[in-house]
Scaffold this motif. Structure first.
Motif, short mmCIF file in Angstrom:
data_model
loop_
_atom_site.label_atom_id
_atom_site.label_comp_id
_atom_site.label_asym_id
_atom_site.label_seq_id
_atom_site.Cartn_x
_atom_site.Cartn_y
_atom_site.Cartn_z
N VAL A 188 0.82 -1.21 0.00
CA VAL A 188 0.00 0.00 0.00
C VAL A 188 0.86 1.26 0.00
O VAL A 188 0.50 2.27 -0.62
CB VAL A 188 -0.96 0.00 1.21
CG1 VAL A 188 -1.70 1.31 1.31
CG2 VAL A 188 -1.95 -1.16 1.10
N LYS A 189 1.99 1.21 0.67
CA LYS A 189 2.86 2.38 0.76
C LYS A 189 3.98 2.39 -0.28
O LYS A 189 4.83 3.28 -0.27
CB LYS A 189 3.45 2.48 2.17
CG LYS A 189 2.40 2.68 3.26
CD LYS A 189 3.04 2.77 4.63
CE LYS A 189 1.98 2.96 5.71
NZ LYS A 189 2.59 3.02 7.07
N ASN A 190 3.95 1.41 -1.17
CA ASN A 190 5.03 1.29 -2.17
C ASN A 190 4.68 2.12 -3.41
O ASN A 190 4.37 1.58 -4.48
CB ASN A 190 5.24 -0.18 -2.54
CG ASN A 190 6.45 -0.38 -3.43
OD1 ASN A 190 7.20 0.55 -3.70
ND2 ASN A 190 6.66 -1.62 -3.88
N ASP A 191 4.75 3.44 -3.27
CA ASP A 191 4.39 4.33 -4.36
C ASP A 191 5.39 4.30 -5.51
O ASP A 191 5.09 4.78 -6.61
CB ASP A 191 4.27 5.77 -3.85
CG ASP A 191 3.12 5.94 -2.87
OD1 ASP A 191 2.14 5.18 -2.98
OD2 ASP A 191 3.22 6.81 -1.99
N ASP A 192 6.58 3.78 -5.26
CA ASP A 192 7.63 3.77 -6.29
C ASP A 192 7.63 2.51 -7.14
O ASP A 192 8.46 2.40 -8.05
CB ASP A 192 9.01 3.94 -5.64
CG ASP A 192 9.18 5.31 -5.00
OD1 ASP A 192 8.62 6.28 -5.55
OD2 ASP A 192 9.86 5.41 -3.97
N HIS A 193 6.74 1.57 -6.85
CA HIS A 193 6.67 0.38 -7.70
C HIS A 193 6.32 0.81 -9.12
O HIS A 193 5.40 1.62 -9.32
CB HIS A 193 5.63 -0.59 -7.16
CG HIS A 193 5.65 -1.92 -7.86
ND1 HIS A 193 5.06 -2.13 -9.08
CD2 HIS A 193 6.22 -3.11 -7.51
CE1 HIS A 193 5.24 -3.38 -9.45
NE2 HIS A 193 5.94 -3.99 -8.51
N PRO A 194 7.03 0.30 -10.14
CA PRO A 194 6.82 0.78 -11.52
C PRO A 194 5.37 0.69 -11.99
O PRO A 194 4.87 1.62 -12.64
CB PRO A 194 7.73 -0.13 -12.34
CG PRO A 194 8.79 -0.57 -11.39
CD PRO A 194 8.13 -0.68 -10.05
N LEU A 195 4.69 -0.41 -11.66
CA LEU A 195 3.31 -0.57 -12.12
C LEU A 195 2.38 0.42 -11.42
O LEU A 195 1.54 1.06 -12.06
CB LEU A 195 2.85 -2.01 -11.89
CG LEU A 195 1.51 -2.40 -12.51
CD1 LEU A 195 1.50 -2.12 -14.02
CD2 LEU A 195 1.23 -3.88 -12.25
#
Length: 237
Positions: A188-195
């Motif tokens: 949920v907090k992984n805003d930098d994931h490419p997708l």
């Protein structure tokens, strides 16, 4: 990004409107642009400070019709500091799912609404929300997070039990459900994931540009996977 349809909840000069759980103020700003008096109400004083600043900026930029006013009040939805029958309209957008005692909050909405007044209540719709809960425990167990998943029938029944006459409903933000499914899957907090990042950029582009193709796509997706469901109701005169 508005969830409430203001054709179904008309507001304008002479109306006093409560935006309950106003958050960043997106609906309050639209109400003010339409010339009504609006009170943005929330427990988060920091967010309301930003809303006050935006109200002032709107006045400075000439976006507020003469006579309209915007105010902010910090408080608890279970015991609102307003007299009975204070408002012509109430907006409760994406707030009831956060409140354990939602029936008390609904009764407070009815109490502060004038006889004959209108209310718009929005909550996460059942299927998209159920998928989010299945994909991520963090999504719904974070402090201040969602404590329940409403079915449309449950939401309408509770509003009726509090004395409202329930009217039409619709779904909104069909393009946003896949984004939250991605977020729940990758963190949920992984805003930098490419997708997640790419889909977020798509949503921002859509909100800013509103191209015809995505408007048509969302119109098709809303009844199927709309992230929010909006119910309109009236307090008997």
């Amino acid at each position: 990004m508005l969830t409430v349809d203001f054709d179904r909840l008309p507001v304008g000069p002479g109306n006093r409107v409560l935006d309950l759980g106003a958050g960043g103020g997106r609906h309050a700003f639209e109400v003010l642009r339409r010339g009504a008096d609006v009170v943005a109400f929330d427990m988060n004083a920091e967010e309301l400070a930003g809303v006050r600043a935006m109200f002032a900026a709107m006045v400075k930029e000439g976006q507020v019709p003469p006579g309209a006013s915007g105010d902010t009040v910090v408080g608890d939805a279970l015991a609102m500091p307003f007299p009975d029958a204070s408002f012509d309209r109430v907006i409760a957008a994406e707030v009831l799912e956060h409140i354990p005692d939602d029936m008390t909050a609904m009764r407070e909405i009815v109490r502060v609404l004038k006889p004959g007044g209108l209310v718009a209540v929005t909550v996460p719709s059942f299927l998209p929300e159920r998928i989010c809960w299945a994909l991520s425990e963090e999504y719904h167990t974070a402090p201040g997070g969602h404590v329940r998943i409403y079915t449309l029938a449950e939401l309408k029944a509770k509003l009726k039990a509090c004395g409202l006459r329930v009217g039409p409903h619709h779904y909104a933000h069909g393009l946003h459900s896949p984004y939250w499914w991605i977020k729940c899957a990758v963190g949920v907090k992984n805003d930098d994931h490419p997708l997640a990042k790419a889909y977020h950029e798509l949503l921002v582009w859509d909100i800013v540009k509103r191209p015809r193709i995505t408007r048509l796509a969302e119109a098709v997706l809303n009844p199927l996977i709309g992230k929010s469901v909006v119910v309109y109701a009236r307090k008997p005169a």
